[in-house]
Motif scaffolding. Structure first.
Motif, PDB file in Angstrom:
ATOM      1  N   LEU A 117      -7.710   3.815  -1.933  1.00 10.94           N
ATOM      2  CA  LEU A 117      -6.481   3.577  -1.171  1.00 10.94           C
ATOM      3  C   LEU A 117      -6.764   3.665   0.327  1.00 10.94           C
ATOM      4  O   LEU A 117      -6.270   2.841   1.112  1.00 10.94           O
ATOM      5  CB  LEU A 117      -5.409   4.577  -1.575  1.00 10.94           C
ATOM      6  CG  LEU A 117      -4.070   4.438  -0.844  1.00 10.94           C
ATOM      7  CD1 LEU A 117      -3.429   3.076  -1.111  1.00 10.94           C
ATOM      8  CD2 LEU A 117      -3.114   5.565  -1.260  1.00 10.94           C
ATOM      9  N   HIS A 156      -8.462   0.570   1.453  1.00 10.27           N
ATOM     10  CA  HIS A 156      -7.476  -0.508   1.593  1.00 10.27           C
ATOM     11  C   HIS A 156      -6.758  -0.407   2.941  1.00 10.27           C
ATOM     12  O   HIS A 156      -6.493  -1.423   3.597  1.00 10.27           O
ATOM     13  CB  HIS A 156      -6.461  -0.441   0.452  1.00 10.27           C
ATOM     14  CG  HIS A 156      -6.967  -1.011  -0.839  1.00 10.27           C
ATOM     15  ND1 HIS A 156      -6.237  -0.957  -2.011  1.00 10.27           N
ATOM     16  CD2 HIS A 156      -8.125  -1.646  -1.150  1.00 10.27           C
ATOM     17  CE1 HIS A 156      -6.920  -1.544  -2.983  1.00 10.27           C
ATOM     18  NE2 HIS A 156      -8.071  -1.954  -2.486  1.00 10.27           N
ATOM     19  N   ARG A 157      -6.429   0.809   3.340  1.00  8.90           N
ATOM     20  CA  ARG A 157      -5.744   0.988   4.628  1.00  8.90           C
ATOM     21  C   ARG A 157      -6.657   0.582   5.795  1.00  8.90           C
ATOM     22  O   ARG A 157      -6.189   0.038   6.806  1.00  8.90           O
ATOM     23  CB  ARG A 157      -5.278   2.429   4.776  1.00  8.90           C
ATOM     24  CG  ARG A 157      -4.180   2.826   3.783  1.00  8.90           C
ATOM     25  CD  ARG A 157      -3.447   4.078   4.229  1.00  8.90           C
ATOM     26  NE  ARG A 157      -2.485   4.542   3.249  1.00  8.90           N
ATOM     27  CZ  ARG A 157      -1.274   4.031   3.051  1.00  8.90           C
ATOM     28  NH1 ARG A 157      -0.880   3.004   3.780  1.00  8.90           N
ATOM     29  NH2 ARG A 157      -0.466   4.544   2.142  1.00  8.90           N
ATOM     30  N   PHE A 171      -3.586  -6.053  -4.102  1.00 15.89           N
ATOM     31  CA  PHE A 171      -3.987  -6.114  -2.701  1.00 15.89           C
ATOM     32  C   PHE A 171      -5.036  -7.198  -2.465  1.00 15.89           C
ATOM     33  O   PHE A 171      -4.938  -7.989  -1.524  1.00 15.89           O
ATOM     34  CB  PHE A 171      -4.527  -4.734  -2.311  1.00 15.89           C
ATOM     35  CG  PHE A 171      -4.939  -4.589  -0.877  1.00 15.89           C
ATOM     36  CD1 PHE A 171      -3.997  -4.478   0.132  1.00 15.89           C
ATOM     37  CD2 PHE A 171      -6.287  -4.516  -0.529  1.00 15.89           C
ATOM     38  CE1 PHE A 171      -4.379  -4.306   1.460  1.00 15.89           C
ATOM     39  CE2 PHE A 171      -6.672  -4.342   0.785  1.00 15.89           C
ATOM     40  CZ  PHE A 171      -5.718  -4.247   1.778  1.00 15.89           C
ATOM     41  N   LEU A 183       0.822  -1.209   0.000  1.00 15.40           N
ATOM     42  CA  LEU A 183       0.000   0.000   0.000  1.00 15.40           C
ATOM     43  C   LEU A 183       0.858   1.263   0.000  1.00 15.40           C
ATOM     44  O   LEU A 183       0.492   2.271  -0.624  1.00 15.40           O
ATOM     45  CB  LEU A 183      -0.945  -0.003   1.196  1.00 15.40           C
ATOM     46  CG  LEU A 183      -2.044  -1.071   1.178  1.00 15.40           C
ATOM     47  CD1 LEU A 183      -3.008  -0.857   2.343  1.00 15.40           C
ATOM     48  CD2 LEU A 183      -2.807  -1.065  -0.140  1.00 15.40           C
ATOM     49  N   GLN A 201      -3.491  -1.516 -10.420  1.00  9.93           N
ATOM     50  CA  GLN A 201      -2.680  -2.526  -9.746  1.00  9.93           C
ATOM     51  C   GLN A 201      -2.331  -3.621 -10.739  1.00  9.93           C
ATOM     52  O   GLN A 201      -3.187  -4.103 -11.472  1.00  9.93           O
ATOM     53  CB  GLN A 201      -3.447  -3.165  -8.583  1.00  9.93           C
ATOM     54  CG  GLN A 201      -3.819  -2.217  -7.473  1.00  9.93           C
ATOM     55  CD  GLN A 201      -4.498  -2.962  -6.331  1.00  9.93           C
ATOM     56  OE1 GLN A 201      -3.896  -3.769  -5.660  1.00  9.93           O
ATOM     57  NE2 GLN A 201      -5.777  -2.690  -6.143  1.00  9.93           N
ATOM     58  N   TYR A 261      -6.409   4.105 -10.065  1.00  8.83           N
ATOM     59  CA  TYR A 261      -5.675   3.261  -9.121  1.00  8.83           C
ATOM     60  C   TYR A 261      -5.424   1.932  -9.825  1.00  8.83           C
ATOM     61  O   TYR A 261      -6.207   1.001  -9.737  1.00  8.83           O
ATOM     62  CB  TYR A 261      -6.516   3.065  -7.856  1.00  8.83           C
ATOM     63  CG  TYR A 261      -5.822   2.385  -6.688  1.00  8.83           C
ATOM     64  CD1 TYR A 261      -4.611   1.725  -6.814  1.00  8.83           C
ATOM     65  CD2 TYR A 261      -6.414   2.402  -5.422  1.00  8.83           C
ATOM     66  CE1 TYR A 261      -4.000   1.102  -5.737  1.00  8.83           C
ATOM     67  CE2 TYR A 261      -5.817   1.790  -4.333  1.00  8.83           C
ATOM     68  CZ  TYR A 261      -4.610   1.141  -4.495  1.00  8.83           C
ATOM     69  OH  TYR A 261      -4.020   0.519  -3.422  1.00  8.83           O
ATOM     70  N   HIS A 313       1.738   1.661  -3.536  1.00  7.07           N
ATOM     71  CA  HIS A 313       0.605   2.160  -4.306  1.00  7.07           C
ATOM     72  C   HIS A 313       0.413   3.660  -4.091  1.00  7.07           C
ATOM     73  O   HIS A 313       0.047   4.384  -5.024  1.00  7.07           O
ATOM     74  CB  HIS A 313      -0.675   1.429  -3.894  1.00  7.07           C
ATOM     75  CG  HIS A 313      -0.735   0.008  -4.352  1.00  7.07           C
ATOM     76  ND1 HIS A 313      -1.752  -0.854  -3.989  1.00  7.07           N
ATOM     77  CD2 HIS A 313       0.093  -0.721  -5.146  1.00  7.07           C
ATOM     78  CE1 HIS A 313      -1.539  -2.040  -4.529  1.00  7.07           C
ATOM     79  NE2 HIS A 313      -0.435  -1.985  -5.230  1.00  7.07           N
TER      80      HIS A 313
END
Length: 222
Positions: A180, A183-184, A137, A113, A130, A128, A116
């Protein structure tokens, strides 16, 4: 596009073509023009055709009689159905991962992360993106669930297709930074070993992606 350097031409062409599809340079439904792509990549049509066959096998490209090869396209209804199933599967995977993930895997997720967050597209809000497999992720969390059936369903035939629409939804204004941050929040629940919270935040995350994907494909908001 930059020309491909000499290495495995088929592998390199596959990676470049995949990135063009996921990143939107080749739009859903767009027909591939082999001669143009070969010239842009700086390769012959032989390696390009093998790359196309690989991506057909992964369902990112489809071949139709009298039309040729084009980028795959899901109807809004099929995309909605697919993402609702994905929400349930990934929620379950995240719940199991909260119980089973190793400290080393958590550290790798955190580093991923952080990487990213440095991507130019994320910083600018353009999207975003990936890469697949270990750079994704969601893929890593599925693997950390330890459930082979779940891993197979999440990382199987429709994995790349879902990456395509996840990226498309992330290009909407403000979504890249929001994704993002979500995701955190998922990572924080995994670190806390909280299965309920992990499943909740993963479901919220994919639900948000589903709504943005619907808007990005011309559908109505909930």
């Amino acid at each position: 596009m930059e020309k491909i350097e000499a290495r495995s031409l088929v592998d390199a062409a596959t990676e470049r073509l995949e990135a063009a599809i996921i990143g939107g340079d080749l739009a859903p439904g767009e027909r591939l023009r082999e001669q143009v792509l070969a010239a842009e990549f700086g390769i012959s049509r032989g390696p390009l055709r093998e790359a196309i066959r690989r991506l057909e096998g992964r369902r990112l490209l489809e071949r139709r009689a009298n039309i040729g090869v084009s980028v795959v396209e899901l109807s809004p209804r099929r995309l909605e159905e697919l993402l609702r199933v994905r929400e349930a599967l990934e929620g379950m995977a995240c719940r199991l991962a909260a119980e089973r993930i190793s400290p080393d895997e958590l550290a790798q997720l955190a580093a991923l992360l952080d990487d990213h967050a440095e991507h130019r597209e994320v910083i600018s809000g353009q999207g975003y993106y990936q890469q697949g497999g270990d750079f994704d992720f969601h893929f890593r969390i599925a693997r950390a669930s330890g459930n082979e059936y779940l891993i197979s369903m999440i990382s199987g035939d429709l994995y790349d297709l879902l990456r395509l629409y996840r990226y498309k939804s992330s290009t909407m204004s403000g979504r890249a930074a929001q994704a993002l941050e979500e995701h955190r929040e998922i990572l924080a629940a995994l670190v806390a070993r909280d299965p309920d919270r992990a499943e909740e935040v993963m479901r919220i995350h994919i639900g948000n992606a589903r709504r943005h994907a619907r808007l990005a494909t011309g559908g109505a908001e909930d």
